[in-house]
Structure formats: structure tokens, C-alpha cells
Design an enzyme around this catalytic site. Sequence first.
Site, PDB file in Angstrom:
ATOM      1  N   SER A  28       0.819  -1.209   0.000  1.00 24.61           N
ATOM      2  CA  SER A  28       0.000   0.000   0.000  1.00 24.61           C
ATOM      3  C   SER A  28       0.860   1.270   0.000  1.00 24.61           C
ATOM      4  O   SER A  28       1.828   1.377   0.738  1.00 24.61           O
ATOM      5  CB  SER A  28      -0.871  -0.009   1.262  1.00 24.61           C
ATOM      6  OG  SER A  28      -1.583   1.193   1.355  1.00 24.61           O
ATOM      7  N   GLY A  62      -4.134   3.802   1.511  1.00 24.21           N
ATOM      8  CA  GLY A  62      -5.063   3.757   2.636  1.00 24.21           C
ATOM      9  C   GLY A  62      -6.314   4.592   2.399  1.00 24.21           C
ATOM     10  O   GLY A  62      -6.237   5.747   1.963  1.00 24.21           O
ATOM     11  N   TYR A 170      -0.858   4.395  13.954  1.00 29.47           N
ATOM     12  CA  TYR A 170      -2.258   4.642  13.598  1.00 29.47           C
ATOM     13  C   TYR A 170      -3.168   4.042  14.680  1.00 29.47           C
ATOM     14  O   TYR A 170      -2.698   3.359  15.597  1.00 29.47           O
ATOM     15  CB  TYR A 170      -2.561   4.055  12.215  1.00 29.47           C
ATOM     16  CG  TYR A 170      -1.774   4.721  11.096  1.00 29.47           C
ATOM     17  CD1 TYR A 170      -1.761   6.108  10.977  1.00 29.47           C
ATOM     18  CD2 TYR A 170      -1.039   3.975  10.182  1.00 29.47           C
ATOM     19  CE1 TYR A 170      -1.032   6.727   9.963  1.00 29.47           C
ATOM     20  CE2 TYR A 170      -0.311   4.595   9.170  1.00 29.47           C
ATOM     21  CZ  TYR A 170      -0.308   5.970   9.070  1.00 29.47           C
ATOM     22  OH  TYR A 170       0.408   6.567   8.075  1.00 29.47           O
TER      23      TYR A 170
END
Length: 678
Positions: A28, A62, A170
Site C-alpha cells: 500500500s 489507505g 495509527y
Amino acid sequence: MTHPVYPNLFSPLDLGFTQLKNRVLMGSMHTGLEEAEHGFERMVAYFCERARGGVGMIITGGIAPNLESSTSGAQLVNPDQARQHKEITDAVHGIDPEIKICMQILHQGALSKNEGLVAPSAVKSRISRITPNALDDAGIEKQLNDFVNCAQMAKLAGYDGVEVIGSAGYLLSTFLVKKTNLREDRWGGSYRNRMRFPLEVIKRIRAAVGNEFILIFRIPAMDMLEDGMSWDEIVTLAKEMEKVGITIISTHFCWHEAKIPTIATMVPRAAFTGVTGRLRKELSVPVITSNRINTPEVAEQVLLDGEADLISMARPMLADPDFVVKAYEGREGEINTCIACNQACLDHTFGRKEGVSCLVNPRACHETLLNYTPTQQPKRIAVIGAGPAGLAYCTVASQRGHQVTLYDGADRIGGQFNLAKRIPGKEEFYETLRYYQTMLKIGNVDVHLNTWVDKTLLEAQRFDEIIIATGITPRVPAIAGIDHPKVVNYIDVIEGRVEVGKRVAIIGAGGIGFDVAELISHKGVSPSMDKDVFAREWGIDFINHPRGGVTGVEPIIEKADRKIYLLQRKDSPVGRGLGLTTGWAHRISLNKRDVKMLNAVTYQQIDDLGLHILVNNQAQLLEVDTIIICAGQESNRSLFDRLEKEGYNVKIAGGAFKATELDAKAAINQASYLAAAV
Ligand code: FAD
Ligand code: NAP
Ligand code: SF4
């Protein structure tokens, strides 16, 4: 049929309800295309190019499950947005129905720049300016529902699965560690409680999307935090994830706020795969590894060593969308290798000024804007200068069908990249030159080395176009005593043509000043070439895996026996102009080597005693025996000026065009656009 060279890389992987066609996945990356004008059209082109390149699975950038979790605003929360995403999944599956494409669900938690950002507790990240709101019970329930909704929308959009990021600082990872989770309710306190939120996310997603949907969890396999996660905690979490229905575990290293480089070019290739390998032994689901795997040979070796089931390559897929097919067909020499510079990808992502691209491949994320179409009118083109600008021009122009002749006065191609590749931590720059060497051959470029070009030579040849890519000359600053024998230039130092003393002043603290300081402050093996040296220098214990991999580990540095001053005139902190995502690591590296950095310097005089300077108007004498000039560069454009004046069809690229703010990114980009238009 088993692949003769990469039997592991090109073997399928059975996930039970579906199969991956090979072991390469595109990791990603947030490209910013989601928010760009014509973003979905551009994303379709971007992902399709990688799908055509043969990758087995793609993970998108994301996408947030709600607004509060997103800095960019890119979220997937309703069927209208799912319809947009379906353009991507349809296009990718249209190229090859066997390719899997999964969407990453990214809840940034305390790293979101959105006003309403949330976290387990009101603990601000070291790298953020905003304190998050602590979630109450209702807030936690809302976040869980939003994750589930986002996964359902991803399924509706035609994705084959989702990846939930549970690392990097995160949201999910901030539940896991005590320093960011101060709660005393069922979501905090004991480790069992701290794991509850990430597990609940996966459990509820699995219940909502059914069993035949790929569910990947990105685990913080070594968070690089003092008092971060212990090995037992990581293994426990991974095993619990298996129980709640995860399909694949993806190992991730480092929180963004940690002060250890994990993907920069100074990091050895495949530095962290051993950690993945240890985790893999504990699990029954497939495991993904990542970080600094940029060649098919390294990827194959990691699989062969049993360290992972799948190899994630993110930036290498920006650098070359055809990486996989080239490896499959035995065309490894043609792979445009990611050199881990971060200059056009992550520096742009975090800088938020320019769109993401790639230093060695300006087409990355610009697939609809920059195309190298075959020419209808082949021309005879001369390119003068075989630095990055000249090489990029030759590659694109010859690929388009032009007949190109390349001249360089040096005995090899590469220009300043031949210097860059000698710097400890920049050995990857060699790969770019290997790539261009191959492309010159494929493009039948007529290469003339050891040939300094002047007007007479060009006159005799009668080219249709002339490209001047003659680079730069190092600036010689006007300082009294600049001709003193102790003054040397950076080229002679890097090429080892001059002896460097025990006490050194470097005039100029730009990229090259830093690189020279790095070169002369090193002793022994370059950390980027040896995992053990790298681990020692950065204080990582891969064997015992203390909390975070780093807790209580003292860095051990092999310093050169030399005193070094790195100087600049500006009063800003030294090194501020370096890359956003790598500059800090260069500064730490030099600090560890006791390089003394001085700003607000006025150079007064050089004499037998050394370098006389003023620092904030205070006189100082640096008693040095060598002074290395790294004071920037000036364009080498006299040939261009002369030819242009005489009416030749001549264009100019790279450092010859503009020396200020020049770097290889600018040089390759500009030359590629010029060659696309000829
Ligand atoms: P050059 O690379 O300077 O090439 C010019 C070529 O022209 C040379 O090969 C020269 O021999 C040839 N030439 C000149 N005149 C003639 C003539 N009359 N006839 C024939 N040939 C001629 N950039 C980054 O983006 N990232 C980095 O990390 C980075 N690190 C660096 C580290 C070091 C130590 C150095 C020195 C540079 C680094 N750079 C880096 C800068 C980067 O290398 C330059 O920006 C880039 O090389 C400029 O490319 P160019 O093609 O314009 O010129
Ligand atoms: P630079 O980054 O522009 O730095 C030049 C340095 O010289 C500055 O510290 C400048 O600071 C000083 N200087 C300028 N004029 C001077 C003068 N007349 N007298 C004394 N000092 C002077 O250039 P560079 O270091 O030569 O690098 C060239 C290019 O390669 C840059 O664009 C750089 O980005 C690129 N590069 C990048 C990397 C990387 O890691 N990304 C690495 C190497 C090179 P003061 O004016 O404050 O003194
Ligand atoms: Fe790799 Fe540098 Fe390209 Fe980023 S910009 S993909 S790090 S080569």
C-alpha cells in the site's frame, strides 16, 4: 510449471477459498490520486499498469473508514463512493481475473490531521501538533461500526479483500501500547484489554463480509519504540488474529514517530525479514514481509529461507510497474530499481506539495499525463552528457523510435551518480546506472565515451536535434586563501584522489556536504551493506527482540578517527533542506559520528593555521588540515549558449539547464518530458 530461476516467487499460494498467482504483492502507498483532479481515472491507469506488469496482489493506498480518521479526506463510507472504486477493481480484474486487489483501511487515529481526530487516550504523537480526543464507549462503538461499514463498501466495490493497518502509530496500534493507551476500562490496562479493539475490528469485519473475502492485518512486528511491544505480545496478537479469522498477517516495522530508519536507502536490503520469519514459525496463516526488498533475487532468497510466504514491494512498483514480468522473462537487467531515496514518493506524500511520483520513473502516478508513444518521424538526435538527464533522455527517445547518439567526455556513463554510489548508504545508485546501461543497449543508442564534445564535432555530424545535458561545475566560493593547498573539492575527495586529514572543515552543508561528511566519518563496512552493522549502529536487537526491538540497546558506531566540521552560512538548522523523510536520519547519523554542525557561519580566510570564521559575529579558528568545498554548483551551459546563438536546434536538460535546486529527480523528470515531446 516451476520457474527455473525464481521457483518460489512464481509459485501460487492457496488461501483456501482462492489462490494468489504468485508471491509478489504491491504494498500500500498513499499516492494522493484519490483527491487529485481526474483521480479515479488516473488510479485506474496506475493500477492497471501494475496489473499488466504481473503482480499477484495489489493493496491500494489507505482509505479511511470515516472523516475523523483521515487527513486527506479519502474515505469509503457509502455505495456512491463504492461505485467509483469499482472502476478500479473492474479494470484490474479485466486485465487478469486472477489478480487480487485489496483495499487498505487506514484509520490514522492520533496521526490524523482532521479536527475531530480520535485515539484511545488524549495522547499527542511526537510527530503531530494536535492532541486527539479520547474515545468514550459510544465513540469506540462508532469506530468499530465504521470499520465494518468500510469493509462492506470495499466488498461492494469489487475488492477481493481488505487490509487493516494495525501499526505505525495509527489508531489500532495506539490501543496496543501503554504509552498511548492510558485507559482503565475493558479497552485498556492489561494486554488482553489493549488487544481487544484491534481484535474486535477484525472479528466484526469477518462476520460482516463472510469467509470468502481476503482479510489482512498489518501487525507492528517491531515498532522501534522504547517500551514498545514485546515479542510475546506480538506473537499473542498474531495468534489471536488467526482465531478471529484473519487470512494473512502482514509484518510492518516501525511507528512513524520512531527514530530508526526502516525504508531509506541507508537500510540494508531485506533487513527485517528475519523478524517476519520468526513470527511465521508461530502461525498457520501466510505471512507477508516487506521493507527494502527491491530485486527479484532478494525476494526469492527471502522465500527460500522460509522467512515469508509473500513479498510486499511498494516503492519498487512505482519505480518499475513491469518488475514482475521482467523477472519472469529473465530480463532482470531491464528492471528500473527503486533506490529507496524517498525523494519523489514519500517526501511528496508527507510534504503534500507535489503529487507522488518516482525519481527514476517520472511516469509513476502520471500514467495518463506522460506517455512515451512511438514517433511517426524518427529523428537523428545527439545527446551530450551521460548523467541522469542525458541517460533518461536517451532511454525515452530511443524507446520511441528515434536514432540517438550519446557522447560523454568521461570513460563511463552516469555523471554525478558515479560519485553518489560511492557514499556509504547510497550504493543502490549503482542500480540506476545498470538499468540505463541496459536501456542504451536495447535502444541501440550509439554511445561515445571519452569524447568531449565541441561545436566542431556536432557540425560534422548534422543531427536533427541536439540535447545538452552537460551537468554542472562545482562552485568555487570567493574566500580569501581559497587556493591554499589544504583546500580540495568534493569530487577529488569522493574519487579518492586526495588525502583527507584528521581535522576537516566542510564548506557547504547541502546534500553533497552531508554525503561527504558521511563518507569521511565512516570506517569499515557500510551499515547499508551489512544487517549486523546496521543493527549495531541504530541500536536494534534482532536476536533478543526487547520491547520495540530497541529498548535498552545502546548504539555502537565505528567512527573514523577524524574531527569534522560541517558548515553553512544560513542561520537555519543545518540539514533542514534535506529530504523530509530521510534528512532526520542523516542528521542523527552524523551526530552519532560527532560531526560538529555549525550554522550562521561567515568565512573569513584560509591560511596555514586553518579556517578563520565568524559564528554569530564571534571569531573562531578551526585548526583544520583539510577544507572540502561543497558550496553548490553552477550550470555547465557554455556549449548550449554557443549553439543556440548560432541557430542550432538545441535543447538543454538537467543541471546544465538549472543548477539551483537541481537533483536527479528534477534532471530525470525534465529530460523525460523533453524526450516524450520530441
Ligand atoms: P551530471 O550528472 O553532472 O552529468 C553531466 C555529464 O555530462 C557528465 O558525465 C560529464 O562528463 C558530461 N559532460 C559535460 N560536458 C561535456 C562535454 N562538453 N562533452 C561530453 N560530455 C560532457 N541527487 C539526488 O536527487 N539524490 C541524491 O541522493 C543525490 N546524491 C548525490 C550525491 C553526490 C555525492 C553527488 C555528487 C550528487 C548527488 N545528487 C543527488 C545530484 C545528482 O547526481 C545530480 O543532480 C544529477 O547527476 C544531475 O544530472 P545531470 O545529468 O544534469 O548532470
Ligand atoms: P546545495 O544543496 O544547494 O548545497 C550547497 C551548500 O553550499 C549549501 O549549504 C549552501 O549553504 C552552501 N553555499 C552556497 N553558495 C556558497 C558560497 N558561495 N560560499 C559558501 N557556501 C555556499 O547543493 P549540493 O550540496 O551541491 O547538492 C547538489 C544537488 O544534489 C542538490 O540539489 C541536492 O539536493 C542534490 N543532492 C541530494 C541529496 C539527497 O540526499 N537528496 C544528496 C546529495 C545531493 P549556505 O549558502 O547557507 O552556506
Ligand atoms: Fe524508490 Fe526513490 Fe522512486 Fe520512491 S522516488 S519509488 S524511493 S526510487
